[in-house]
Design a protein around this motif. Structure first.
Motif, PDB file in Angstrom:
ATOM      1  N   GLN A 193       1.768  11.323 -17.004  1.00 51.71           N
ATOM      2  CA  GLN A 193       1.353  11.520 -15.624  1.00 51.71           C
ATOM      3  C   GLN A 193       1.454  10.201 -14.868  1.00 51.71           C
ATOM      4  N   VAL A 194       2.050  10.250 -13.683  1.00 52.75           N
ATOM      5  CA  VAL A 194       2.183   9.061 -12.843  1.00 52.75           C
ATOM      6  C   VAL A 194       1.787   9.410 -11.410  1.00 52.75           C
ATOM      7  N   MET A 195       1.446   8.388 -10.660  1.00 50.82           N
ATOM      8  CA  MET A 195       1.189   8.535  -9.230  1.00 50.82           C
ATOM      9  C   MET A 195       2.421   8.036  -8.484  1.00 50.82           C
ATOM     10  N   GLU A 196       2.857   8.799  -7.497  1.00 44.93           N
ATOM     11  CA  GLU A 196       3.993   8.405  -6.667  1.00 44.93           C
ATOM     12  C   GLU A 196       3.544   8.400  -5.217  1.00 44.93           C
ATOM     13  N   ALA A 197       4.220   7.605  -4.416  1.00 40.63           N
ATOM     14  CA  ALA A 197       3.915   7.550  -2.989  1.00 40.63           C
ATOM     15  C   ALA A 197       5.145   7.966  -2.199  1.00 40.63           C
ATOM     16  N   GLU A 198       4.910   8.567  -1.031  1.00 39.17           N
ATOM     17  CA  GLU A 198       6.022   8.933  -0.153  1.00 39.17           C
ATOM     18  C   GLU A 198       6.661   7.687   0.451  1.00 39.17           C
ATOM     19  N   VAL A 214       0.844  -1.188   0.000  1.00 37.99           N
ATOM     20  CA  VAL A 214       0.000   0.000   0.000  1.00 37.99           C
ATOM     21  C   VAL A 214       0.881   1.240   0.000  1.00 37.99           C
ATOM     22  N   GLY A 215       0.704   2.083  -1.024  1.00 35.18           N
ATOM     23  CA  GLY A 215       1.412   3.353  -1.082  1.00 35.18           C
ATOM     24  C   GLY A 215       0.694   4.380  -0.235  1.00 35.18           C
ATOM     25  N   THR A 216       1.451   5.145   0.552  1.00 33.07           N
ATOM     26  CA  THR A 216       0.856   6.198   1.368  1.00 33.07           C
ATOM     27  C   THR A 216       1.458   7.539   0.980  1.00 33.07           C
ATOM     28  N   GLY A 217       0.702   8.591   1.200  1.00 36.80           N
ATOM     29  CA  GLY A 217       1.165   9.924   0.820  1.00 36.80           C
ATOM     30  C   GLY A 217       1.235  10.073  -0.681  1.00 36.80           C
ATOM     31  N   LEU A 218       0.149   9.694  -1.370  1.00 41.36           N
ATOM     32  CA  LEU A 218       0.168   9.715  -2.833  1.00 41.36           C
ATOM     33  C   LEU A 218       0.156  11.131  -3.378  1.00 41.36           C
ATOM     34  N   ARG A 219       0.848  11.300  -4.503  1.00 38.68           N
ATOM     35  CA  ARG A 219       0.825  12.567  -5.222  1.00 38.68           C
ATOM     36  C   ARG A 219       0.905  12.281  -6.712  1.00 38.68           C
ATOM     37  N   SER A 220       0.358  13.186  -7.478  1.00 39.75           N
ATOM     38  CA  SER A 220       0.371  13.074  -8.934  1.00 39.75           C
ATOM     39  C   SER A 220       1.546  13.885  -9.462  1.00 39.75           C
ATOM     40  N   VAL A 221       2.356  13.267 -10.322  1.00 41.03           N
ATOM     41  CA  VAL A 221       3.505  13.940 -10.924  1.00 41.03           C
ATOM     42  C   VAL A 221       3.338  13.881 -12.432  1.00 41.03           C
ATOM     43  N   GLU A 222       3.379  15.041 -13.069  1.00 42.02           N
ATOM     44  CA  GLU A 222       3.220  15.115 -14.517  1.00 42.02           C
ATOM     45  C   GLU A 222       4.527  15.604 -15.123  1.00 42.02           C
ATOM     46  N   GLN A 223       5.176  14.735 -15.894  1.00 36.92           N
ATOM     47  CA  GLN A 223       6.425  15.087 -16.570  1.00 36.92           C
ATOM     48  C   GLN A 223       6.087  15.614 -17.953  1.00 36.92           C
ATOM     49  N   ILE A 224       6.441  16.864 -18.232  1.00 39.04           N
ATOM     50  CA  ILE A 224       6.193  17.460 -19.531  1.00 39.04           C
ATOM     51  C   ILE A 224       7.205  16.876 -20.508  1.00 39.04           C
ATOM     52  N   THR A 225       6.726  16.331 -21.616  1.00 43.98           N
ATOM     53  CA  THR A 225       7.613  15.674 -22.580  1.00 43.98           C
ATOM     54  C   THR A 225       7.883  16.510 -23.822  1.00 43.98           C
ATOM     55  N   GLY A 226       7.151  17.598 -24.005  1.00 47.01           N
ATOM     56  CA  GLY A 226       7.434  18.443 -25.159  1.00 47.01           C
ATOM     57  C   GLY A 226       6.271  19.346 -25.516  1.00 47.01           C
ATOM     58  N   ARG A 227       6.526  20.164 -26.510  1.00 47.12           N
ATOM     59  CA  ARG A 227       5.515  21.084 -27.005  1.00 47.12           C
ATOM     60  C   ARG A 227       4.589  20.333 -27.949  1.00 47.12           C
TER      61      ARG A 227
END
Length: 171
Positions: A135-140, A53-66
């Motif tokens: 876009q990915v979800m990461e956990a603390e 179980v991941g806790t402290g989830l956050r959404s991280v969006e990596q911009i890949t280009g124009r």
């Protein structure tokens, strides 16, 4: 829900609906959690009694280009090529006499329509999103949970002790 700060085995986990799960260990990365469950599996522990179980989830969006209308059309054309290939191969299977020409036509139509829909889809945003991203979800942190009835056994196996003989049939 409180976020656990350390990995002391046997601590109660709040908000686990179906079963009583306990934290075996809290780790910083998913790879570490995966490694722990793999170690349990290698030791013969019934891993279907565990969770990550991941806790402290956050959404991280990596911009890949124009993103431009031309680039959107190009991406649409590539997607259309794949779709056209699938349709062309289907025609070749169902009507072998259609031959290679049917595959080439399907590829062409797929690329054209993919490009048209890609360009139209991007144009419809009217410049509100002129970039591409992943876009990915990461956990603390990640908790490796084990059913309360198996927590002692899991802690022993995680520490490298062999599975007791009398528990072999409980898997």
């Amino acid at each position: 829900m409180t976020t656990p700060s350390n990995g002391s085995a046997g601590r109660l986990v709040p908000n686990t609906a179906e079963m009583d799960y306990r934290i075996l260990k809290t780790v910083a990365s998913y790879e570490q959690a995966q490694e722990l469950v793999d170690r349990l599996s290698d030791g013969g522990f019934p891993v279907e009694k565990s969770r990550i179980v991941g806790t402290g989830l956050r959404s991280v969006e990596q911009i890949t280009g124009r993103m431009t209308t031309g680039r959107a059309a190009g991406r649409g054309a590539l997607g259309g090529l794949w779709f056209g290939l699938m349709i062309g191969l289907l025609f070749l299977i169902l009507a072998p006499a259609s031959g290679l020409m049917m595959i080439l036509l399907a590829l062409g139509f797929g690329a054209v329509w993919g490009a048209v829909f890609g360009a139209l889809g991007h144009a419809a945003t009217r410049g509100r999103r002129d970039f591409s991203s992943i876009q990915v979800m990461e956990a603390e942190s990640y908790d490796v949970l084990v059913e309360a009835t198996h927590i002692t056994l899991a802690a022993q196996v995680a520490d490298g002790q062999p599975m007791p003989e009398d528990t072999e049939g409980t898997r």
